[in-house]
Design a protein around this motif. Sequence first.
Motif, PDB file in Angstrom:
ATOM      1  N   GLU A  70     -38.029  67.378  40.153  1.00 52.58           N
ATOM      2  CA  GLU A  70     -39.433  67.689  39.903  1.00 52.58           C
ATOM      3  C   GLU A  70     -39.565  68.590  38.686  1.00 52.58           C
ATOM      4  OE1 GLU A  70     -41.467  69.340  43.284  1.00 52.58           O
ATOM      5  OE2 GLU A  70     -40.583  67.876  44.665  1.00 52.58           O
ATOM      6  N   ILE A  71     -40.711  68.498  38.042  1.00 55.31           N
ATOM      7  CA  ILE A  71     -41.037  69.474  37.011  1.00 55.31           C
ATOM      8  C   ILE A  71     -41.524  70.737  37.710  1.00 55.31           C
ATOM      9  CG2 ILE A  71     -41.621  67.715  35.278  1.00 55.31           C
ATOM     10  CD1 ILE A  71     -44.615  68.410  35.858  1.00 55.31           C
ATOM     11  N   PRO A  72     -41.481  71.892  37.055  1.00 52.24           N
ATOM     12  CA  PRO A  72     -42.026  73.109  37.675  1.00 52.24           C
ATOM     13  C   PRO A  72     -43.552  73.048  37.722  1.00 52.24           C
ATOM     14  CG  PRO A  72     -41.146  73.590  35.483  1.00 52.24           C
ATOM     15  CD  PRO A  72     -40.825  72.165  35.772  1.00 52.24           C
ATOM     16  N   VAL A  73     -44.100  73.245  38.919  1.00 57.25           N
ATOM     17  CA  VAL A  73     -45.549  73.234  39.148  1.00 57.25           C
ATOM     18  C   VAL A  73     -45.853  74.251  40.231  1.00 57.25           C
ATOM     19  CG1 VAL A  73     -47.538  71.864  39.909  1.00 57.25           C
ATOM     20  CG2 VAL A  73     -45.710  70.747  38.654  1.00 57.25           C
ATOM     21  N   GLY A  74     -46.966  74.923  40.105  1.00 61.28           N
ATOM     22  CA  GLY A  74     -47.369  75.856  41.145  1.00 61.28           C
ATOM     23  C   GLY A  74     -48.840  76.176  41.054  1.00 61.28           C
ATOM     24  N   GLN A  75     -49.278  77.003  41.970  1.00 56.01           N
ATOM     25  CA  GLN A  75     -50.686  77.374  42.065  1.00 56.01           C
ATOM     26  C   GLN A  75     -51.074  78.349  40.964  1.00 56.01           C
ATOM     27  OE1 GLN A  75     -52.057  78.425  46.035  1.00 56.01           O
ATOM     28  NE2 GLN A  75     -53.207  80.121  45.175  1.00 56.01           N
ATOM     29  N   ALA A  76     -52.191  78.067  40.321  1.00 55.68           N
ATOM     30  CA  ALA A  76     -52.756  79.015  39.365  1.00 55.68           C
ATOM     31  C   ALA A  76     -53.456  80.114  40.146  1.00 55.68           C
ATOM     32  CB  ALA A  76     -53.738  78.314  38.436  1.00 55.68           C
ATOM     33  N   GLU A  77     -53.313  81.337  39.686  1.00 57.24           N
ATOM     34  CA  GLU A  77     -53.989  82.462  40.323  1.00 57.24           C
ATOM     35  C   GLU A  77     -55.473  82.419  39.941  1.00 57.24           C
ATOM     36  OE1 GLU A  77     -52.480  84.375  42.473  1.00 57.24           O
ATOM     37  OE2 GLU A  77     -50.557  83.389  42.095  1.00 57.24           O
ATOM     38  N   PRO A  78     -56.356  82.956  40.788  1.00 54.20           N
ATOM     39  CA  PRO A  78     -57.788  82.962  40.446  1.00 54.20           C
ATOM     40  C   PRO A  78     -58.028  83.604  39.078  1.00 54.20           C
ATOM     41  CG  PRO A  78     -57.470  83.670  42.714  1.00 54.20           C
ATOM     42  CD  PRO A  78     -56.091  83.576  42.087  1.00 54.20           C
ATOM     43  N   GLY A  79     -58.731  82.883  38.212  1.00 51.93           N
ATOM     44  CA  GLY A  79     -59.055  83.377  36.875  1.00 51.93           C
ATOM     45  C   GLY A  79     -57.934  83.249  35.859  1.00 51.93           C
ATOM     46  N   GLU A  80     -56.746  82.808  36.277  1.00 50.70           N
ATOM     47  CA  GLU A  80     -55.611  82.700  35.365  1.00 50.70           C
ATOM     48  C   GLU A  80     -55.786  81.506  34.429  1.00 50.70           C
ATOM     49  OE1 GLU A  80     -50.727  82.833  35.701  1.00 50.70           O
ATOM     50  OE2 GLU A  80     -51.869  81.931  37.348  1.00 50.70           O
ATOM     51  N   ASP A  81     -55.511  81.714  33.168  1.00 51.62           N
ATOM     52  CA  ASP A  81     -55.499  80.623  32.207  1.00 51.62           C
ATOM     53  C   ASP A  81     -54.478  79.574  32.671  1.00 51.62           C
ATOM     54  OD1 ASP A  81     -56.012  79.596  29.294  1.00 51.62           O
ATOM     55  OD2 ASP A  81     -53.820  79.676  29.538  1.00 51.62           O
ATOM     56  N   LEU A  82     -54.856  78.302  32.644  1.00 52.16           N
ATOM     57  CA  LEU A  82     -53.995  77.258  33.197  1.00 52.16           C
ATOM     58  C   LEU A  82     -52.692  77.086  32.416  1.00 52.16           C
ATOM     59  CD1 LEU A  82     -56.806  74.749  34.141  1.00 52.16           C
ATOM     60  CD2 LEU A  82     -55.409  76.117  35.718  1.00 52.16           C
ATOM     61  N   ALA A  83     -52.724  77.198  31.106  1.00 55.29           N
ATOM     62  CA  ALA A  83     -51.483  77.116  30.326  1.00 55.29           C
ATOM     63  C   ALA A  83     -50.582  78.305  30.645  1.00 55.29           C
ATOM     64  CB  ALA A  83     -51.781  77.050  28.832  1.00 55.29           C
ATOM     65  N   ALA A  84     -51.174  79.479  30.807  1.00 61.00           N
ATOM     66  CA  ALA A  84     -50.386  80.663  31.175  1.00 61.00           C
ATOM     67  C   ALA A  84     -49.775  80.476  32.557  1.00 61.00           C
ATOM     68  CB  ALA A  84     -51.255  81.919  31.131  1.00 61.00           C
ATOM     69  N   ALA A  85     -50.529  79.874  33.481  1.00 60.54           N
ATOM     70  CA  ALA A  85     -49.995  79.606  34.824  1.00 60.54           C
ATOM     71  C   ALA A  85     -48.827  78.629  34.756  1.00 60.54           C
ATOM     72  CB  ALA A  85     -51.097  79.055  35.725  1.00 60.54           C
ATOM     73  N   ALA A  86     -48.943  77.597  33.931  1.00 64.88           N
ATOM     74  CA  ALA A  86     -47.855  76.623  33.783  1.00 64.88           C
ATOM     75  C   ALA A  86     -46.612  77.304  33.219  1.00 64.88           C
ATOM     76  CB  ALA A  86     -48.291  75.469  32.891  1.00 64.88           C
ATOM     77  N   ALA A  87     -46.792  78.152  32.214  1.00 65.96           N
ATOM     78  CA  ALA A  87     -45.659  78.876  31.626  1.00 65.96           C
ATOM     79  C   ALA A  87     -45.028  79.808  32.652  1.00 65.96           C
ATOM     80  CB  ALA A  87     -46.117  79.651  30.397  1.00 65.96           C
ATOM     81  N   ARG A  88     -45.854  80.522  33.411  1.00 66.15           N
ATOM     82  CA  ARG A  88     -45.355  81.433  34.440  1.00 66.15           C
ATOM     83  C   ARG A  88     -44.562  80.686  35.500  1.00 66.15           C
ATOM     84  NH1 ARG A  88     -47.253  81.947  39.098  1.00 66.15           N
ATOM     85  NH2 ARG A  88     -49.388  81.256  38.629  1.00 66.15           N
ATOM     86  N   GLU A  89     -45.094  79.573  35.975  1.00 65.46           N
ATOM     87  CA  GLU A  89     -44.399  78.788  36.990  1.00 65.46           C
ATOM     88  C   GLU A  89     -43.062  78.270  36.464  1.00 65.46           C
ATOM     89  OE1 GLU A  89     -44.889  78.248  40.193  1.00 65.46           O
ATOM     90  OE2 GLU A  89     -46.735  79.414  40.261  1.00 65.46           O
ATOM     91  N   ALA A  90     -43.040  77.778  35.227  1.00 60.95           N
ATOM     92  CA  ALA A  90     -41.787  77.276  34.651  1.00 60.95           C
ATOM     93  C   ALA A  90     -40.754  78.399  34.577  1.00 60.95           C
ATOM     94  CB  ALA A  90     -42.038  76.679  33.271  1.00 60.95           C
ATOM     95  N   GLU A  91     -41.184  79.555  34.126  1.00 60.15           N
ATOM     96  CA  GLU A  91     -40.275  80.692  33.999  1.00 60.15           C
ATOM     97  C   GLU A  91     -39.765  81.162  35.360  1.00 60.15           C
ATOM     98  OE1 GLU A  91     -40.632  85.179  32.253  1.00 60.15           O
ATOM     99  OE2 GLU A  91     -41.531  83.563  31.062  1.00 60.15           O
ATOM    100  N   GLU A  92     -40.672  81.314  36.324  1.00 63.70           N
ATOM    101  CA  GLU A  92     -40.269  81.781  37.650  1.00 63.70           C
ATOM    102  C   GLU A  92     -39.315  80.799  38.342  1.00 63.70           C
ATOM    103  OE1 GLU A  92     -44.432  84.149  38.747  1.00 63.70           O
ATOM    104  OE2 GLU A  92     -43.894  82.330  39.845  1.00 63.70           O
ATOM    105  N   GLU A  93     -39.603  79.513  38.208  1.00 60.23           N
ATOM    106  CA  GLU A  93     -38.837  78.509  38.943  1.00 60.23           C
ATOM    107  C   GLU A  93     -37.543  78.090  38.265  1.00 60.23           C
ATOM    108  OE1 GLU A  93     -41.362  75.214  39.996  1.00 60.23           O
ATOM    109  OE2 GLU A  93     -42.738  76.498  41.123  1.00 60.23           O
ATOM    110  N   THR A  94     -37.462  78.239  36.922  1.00 61.18           N
ATOM    111  CA  THR A  94     -36.287  77.730  36.205  1.00 61.18           C
ATOM    112  C   THR A  94     -35.462  78.796  35.504  1.00 61.18           C
ATOM    113  OG1 THR A  94     -37.406  77.356  34.080  1.00 61.18           O
ATOM    114  CG2 THR A  94     -37.534  75.571  35.741  1.00 61.18           C
ATOM    115  N   GLY A  95     -36.075  79.937  35.170  1.00 59.01           N
ATOM    116  CA  GLY A  95     -35.379  80.931  34.357  1.00 59.01           C
ATOM    117  C   GLY A  95     -35.453  80.624  32.866  1.00 59.01           C
ATOM    118  N   TRP A  96     -36.251  79.632  32.499  1.00 54.31           N
ATOM    119  CA  TRP A  96     -36.470  79.268  31.098  1.00 54.31           C
ATOM    120  C   TRP A  96     -37.932  79.534  30.742  1.00 54.31           C
ATOM    121  CZ3 TRP A  96     -32.909  77.184  27.605  1.00 54.31           C
ATOM    122  CH2 TRP A  96     -31.654  76.869  28.136  1.00 54.31           C
TER     123      TRP A  96
END
Length: 179
Positions: A70-96
């Motif tokens: 799977e690609i890294p995907v997760g829930q966006a926090e309320p009010g969080e920019d969606l691109a920032a949420a995608a970057a955060r999820e990728a970093e948290e889940e992969t270390g990249w």
Amino acid sequence: MRWTVHSEKPLYADPWLDIPLADVELPDGRHLQHRVIRTPPGAGAVVTDGQNRVLLLWRHRFITDTWGWEIPVGQAEPGEDLAAAAAREAEEETGWRPGPLRSLLRVEPTPGISTSVHHLFRADSATRIGDPEDPFESSRVEWVLLNTVPALIGAGQISSGTTLAALLYTLAQDASGSC
């Protein structure tokens, strides 16, 4: 043919899910009771590199008792920019940490029962920052050759609807030169 919702009765709610029972009128006048699963938006990333590889997680999904990439995907926090949420999820889940993200596509994986919407982005680079923050997310994180994706799909090793849509769209964009 539009279905009309006359009322909703709450069945269950928590920070992840809101499930009401809707009284729905069909175009022919019949009514039915329909459960709706409402979820916050999700955000994820297809992260590729200059070697025709994509960053994937090998995950077990206990609900279906299946393993898959799977690609890294997760829930966006309320009010969080969606691109920032995608970057955060990728970093948290992969270390990249993904490089600059651009919008890839919007996916509604289960529109017949759920409001779930996944906003997907693409990065053409990433920087290793360490181990995943959430090591329980996957058994391993690997760079997988993009040209092996169709064979992985055929073998049942990629079956998540969101990952399928994202990777097939990425392959189509790359083949057409419109990435």
